[in-house]
Design a protein around this motif. Structure first.
Motif, mmCIF file in Angstrom:
data_model
loop_
_atom_site.group_PDB
_atom_site.id
_atom_site.type_symbol
_atom_site.label_atom_id
_atom_site.label_comp_id
_atom_site.label_asym_id
_atom_site.label_seq_id
_atom_site.Cartn_x
_atom_site.Cartn_y
_atom_site.Cartn_z
ATOM 1 N N ILE A 46 21.348 13.222 -21.254
ATOM 2 C CA ILE A 46 20.919 14.185 -22.266
ATOM 3 C C ILE A 46 19.429 14.504 -22.121
ATOM 4 O O ILE A 46 19.057 15.683 -22.101
ATOM 5 N N PRO A 47 18.551 13.495 -21.977
ATOM 6 C CA PRO A 47 17.131 13.847 -21.791
ATOM 7 C C PRO A 47 16.881 14.720 -20.555
ATOM 8 O O PRO A 47 16.057 15.635 -20.596
ATOM 9 N N GLU A 48 17.592 14.461 -19.463
ATOM 10 C CA GLU A 48 17.403 15.268 -18.252
ATOM 11 C C GLU A 48 17.906 16.698 -18.465
ATOM 12 O O GLU A 48 17.253 17.663 -18.046
ATOM 13 N N GLN A 49 19.064 16.846 -19.112
ATOM 14 C CA GLN A 49 19.563 18.195 -19.405
ATOM 15 C C GLN A 49 18.564 18.957 -20.267
ATOM 16 O O GLN A 49 18.250 20.126 -19.983
ATOM 17 N N LEU A 50 18.069 18.313 -21.311
ATOM 18 C CA LEU A 50 17.119 18.987 -22.206
ATOM 19 C C LEU A 50 15.820 19.324 -21.489
ATOM 20 O O LEU A 50 15.234 20.393 -21.719
ATOM 21 N N ARG A 51 15.363 18.452 -20.592
ATOM 22 C CA ARG A 51 14.152 18.733 -19.824
ATOM 23 C C ARG A 51 14.352 19.994 -18.980
ATOM 24 O O ARG A 51 13.501 20.891 -18.955
ATOM 25 N N GLU A 52 15.493 20.071 -18.292
ATOM 26 C CA GLU A 52 15.774 21.242 -17.462
ATOM 27 C C GLU A 52 15.916 22.508 -18.310
ATOM 28 O O GLU A 52 15.466 23.585 -17.907
ATOM 29 N N ILE A 53 16.534 22.378 -19.487
ATOM 30 C CA ILE A 53 16.680 23.530 -20.381
ATOM 31 C C ILE A 53 15.301 23.994 -20.861
ATOM 32 O O ILE A 53 15.015 25.198 -20.884
ATOM 33 N N ARG A 54 14.430 23.041 -21.218
ATOM 34 C CA ARG A 54 13.074 23.411 -21.652
ATOM 35 C C ARG A 54 12.318 24.134 -20.530
ATOM 36 O O ARG A 54 11.630 25.124 -20.774
ATOM 37 N N ASP A 55 12.422 23.610 -19.305
ATOM 38 C CA ASP A 55 11.758 24.245 -18.157
ATOM 39 C C ASP A 55 12.271 25.666 -17.954
ATOM 40 O O ASP A 55 11.500 26.597 -17.723
ATOM 41 N N PHE A 56 13.589 25.826 -18.015
ATOM 42 C CA PHE A 56 14.215 27.142 -17.849
ATOM 43 C C PHE A 56 13.695 28.111 -18.910
ATOM 44 O O PHE A 56 13.332 29.252 -18.612
ATOM 45 N N ALA A 57 13.664 27.646 -20.162
ATOM 46 C CA ALA A 57 13.206 28.496 -21.261
ATOM 47 C C ALA A 57 11.740 28.883 -21.079
ATOM 48 O O ALA A 57 11.373 30.051 -21.252
ATOM 49 N N GLU A 58 10.931 27.920 -20.705
ATOM 50 C CA GLU A 58 9.505 28.193 -20.515
ATOM 51 C C GLU A 58 9.294 29.230 -19.406
ATOM 52 O O GLU A 58 8.543 30.192 -19.583
ATOM 53 N N LYS A 59 9.973 29.048 -18.287
ATOM 54 C CA LYS A 59 9.837 29.992 -17.171
ATOM 55 C C LYS A 59 10.343 31.386 -17.542
ATOM 56 O O LYS A 59 9.853 32.379 -17.032
ATOM 57 N N GLY A 60 11.338 31.435 -18.433
ATOM 58 C CA GLY A 60 11.902 32.718 -18.835
ATOM 59 C C GLY A 60 11.264 33.325 -20.066
ATOM 60 O O GLY A 60 11.714 34.356 -20.565
ATOM 61 N N GLY A 61 10.216 32.668 -20.587
ATOM 62 C CA GLY A 61 9.536 33.203 -21.754
ATOM 63 C C GLY A 61 10.359 33.093 -23.033
ATOM 64 O O GLY A 61 10.190 33.884 -23.954
ATOM 65 N N MET A 62 11.244 32.113 -23.083
ATOM 66 C CA MET A 62 12.073 31.908 -24.275
ATOM 67 C C MET A 62 11.492 30.787 -25.133
ATOM 68 O O MET A 62 10.847 29.880 -24.622
ATOM 69 N N GLU A 63 11.776 30.851 -26.407
ATOM 70 C CA GLU A 63 11.345 29.822 -27.344
ATOM 71 C C GLU A 63 12.571 29.047 -27.834
ATOM 72 O O GLU A 63 13.508 29.639 -28.371
ATOM 73 N N ILE A 64 12.552 27.754 -27.646
ATOM 74 C CA ILE A 64 13.631 26.915 -28.167
ATOM 75 C C ILE A 64 13.260 26.524 -29.589
ATOM 76 O O ILE A 64 12.231 25.882 -29.818
ATOM 77 N N VAL A 65 14.098 26.922 -30.543
ATOM 78 C CA VAL A 65 13.805 26.665 -31.952
ATOM 79 C C VAL A 65 14.492 25.402 -32.461
ATOM 80 O O VAL A 65 14.123 24.894 -33.520
#
Length: 173
Positions: A46-65
């Motif tokens: 779970i921590p690795e999935q969330l890390r990758e999701i955060r990276d993806f969002a950051e690179k795509g200019g998305m905000e995880i709420v």
């Protein structure tokens, strides 16, 4: 023609979900799930999935709420997936949320019928389920209809195969 090129030609996309563009950042919820300890060992914790999701969002200019996670089978009845239900409730109730980010679609649901239905329902509510590791497809295209069905069927078949071999191993022991 290489497989990836063929896939891109059929779907009009590339590996990884496309990021909606516009002046305002896309707001998303993150979803991560594991169902076995083996997934933890394979780098799907779970921590690795969330890390990758955060990276993806950051690179795509998305905000995880908000971030949600669960250690449960995606084949469980919805009542046995309380965090999944909380995630869906948040996504549906927050009009600013327009995406649900997942490591791959198998983390979202393994029941092919339920997955297709839920993704369609969310899409109609202007919420896109975006996978970091599955091809981004146009669900309104002919090829997209096929690819979406194949992706969800593949996930369900894999889950059933794992269950079969797990039960077989338990009986042998």
């Amino acid at each position: 023609m290489k497989t990836q090129s063929l896939l891109e030609a059929l779907t009009g996309g590339t590996k990884g979900a496309g990021v909606p563009s516009g002046p305002q950042a896309v707001k998303a919820v993150a979803w991560a799930r594991v169902s076995t300890d083996m997934q933890d060992e394979r780098g799907l914790s779970i921590p690795e999935q969330l890390r990758e999701i955060r990276d993806f969002a950051e690179k795509g200019g998305m905000e995880i709420v908000a971030e949600f996670s669960e250690a449960a089978s995606a084949f469980q009845k919805d009542s046995k997936r309380p965090e999944f239900q909380k995630m869906l409730t948040r996504a549906r109730s927050d009009s600013d949320v327009s995406a649900i980010l997942v490591h791959d679609f198998s983390r979202f649901s393994r029941d092919s019928v339920q997955a297709k239905s839920l993704v369609r329902e969310l899409r109609e509510a202007s919420i896109k389920v975006m996978s970091l590791n599955d091809p981004d497809i146009d669900p309104e295209s002919v090829a997209g209809v096929y690819m979406e069905a194949i992706t969800f069927a593949k996930n369900e078949a894999y889950s059933r195969e794992v269950a079969f071999h797990t039960h077989k191993g338990c009986r042998a022991n």
